[in-house]
Write a protein that holds these residues in place. Sequence first.
Motif, mmCIF file in Angstrom:
data_model
loop_
_atom_site.group_PDB
_atom_site.id
_atom_site.type_symbol
_atom_site.label_atom_id
_atom_site.label_comp_id
_atom_site.label_asym_id
_atom_site.label_seq_id
_atom_site.Cartn_x
_atom_site.Cartn_y
_atom_site.Cartn_z
ATOM 1 N N ASP A 225 0.814 -1.214 0.000
ATOM 2 C CA ASP A 225 0.000 0.000 0.000
ATOM 3 C C ASP A 225 0.851 1.269 0.000
ATOM 4 O O ASP A 225 0.502 2.254 -0.652
ATOM 5 N N LYS A 226 1.952 1.233 0.708
ATOM 6 C CA LYS A 226 2.773 2.433 0.918
ATOM 7 C C LYS A 226 3.783 2.687 -0.198
ATOM 8 O O LYS A 226 4.017 3.842 -0.579
ATOM 9 N N HIS B 31 1.039 2.850 -4.084
ATOM 10 C CA HIS B 31 1.100 4.306 -3.934
ATOM 11 C C HIS B 31 2.509 4.681 -3.493
ATOM 12 O O HIS B 31 3.315 3.823 -3.149
ATOM 13 N N LYS B 32 2.771 5.949 -3.468
ATOM 14 C CA LYS B 32 4.032 6.463 -2.942
ATOM 15 C C LYS B 32 3.677 7.373 -1.767
ATOM 16 O O LYS B 32 3.392 8.562 -1.936
ATOM 17 N N LEU B 33 3.664 6.801 -0.582
ATOM 18 C CA LEU B 33 3.202 7.508 0.606
ATOM 19 C C LEU B 33 4.325 7.650 1.619
ATOM 20 O O LEU B 33 5.212 6.795 1.711
ATOM 21 N N SER C 250 1.271 5.288 5.755
ATOM 22 C CA SER C 250 0.042 4.595 5.360
ATOM 23 C C SER C 250 -1.015 4.697 6.453
ATOM 24 O O SER C 250 -0.721 5.079 7.584
#
Length: 203
Positions: A122-123, A127-129, A132
């Motif tokens: 997820d991170k 996505h590029k977070l 998270s």
Amino acid sequence: AKRLADYHAIFAKFVLDHELMSRQSEDGGATALRTLRRLVQNAFALELLSFWEQDKRTPKQGLSLPSSLYRAELVLREHPGVLGFPIPKGNLTLASSTVRLQQIISGVHSGSRYRRLVNFRDKHVAHKLSKSRREKDAEIELPKYEDLDRLFLYAMVAIREFSHSVFPIWRDPRSWIEEADKKQTKMIKAWNKRLGRVIRPND
């Protein structure tokens, strides 16, 4: 099962081979290999997670283990005796197998390996977070290559358990897990140091 096994074979060949990098030239081969490894590890992570995950809004859809098990349990409610086979050392039926499979799924979902890999996906992959939603209270550590390898191992155990309920070959599934874990742990310690390495987003 074949698709997962194919992904794992590619992962083992290009990511886990700790001598592969030493055979590359620094002018381009090493950079290309690092990029390839990142692509392979991310693709394998996505494939593994798709095997273990289930969309709660549409639980019957999908080809994941939880979705397949959900459909099997729906059939069992309508036809309780379906796919029950007497075998010499006991009864291994789809009904009894679903209980063990639910235990395997619950064990994976509650484990730290799965949690780390989902958060990494997820991170850093989907996505590029910088943070998270799962890291609301505390940062989640990065996964290791060993996490990918173990979740693949548990997937193979689950597939074998499911298939043997339809094509019964008697063997206690707990022994599969124990034996596989022993072999995997021995391999980690004696053969491949890369399995203990942390997976970093920009490696």
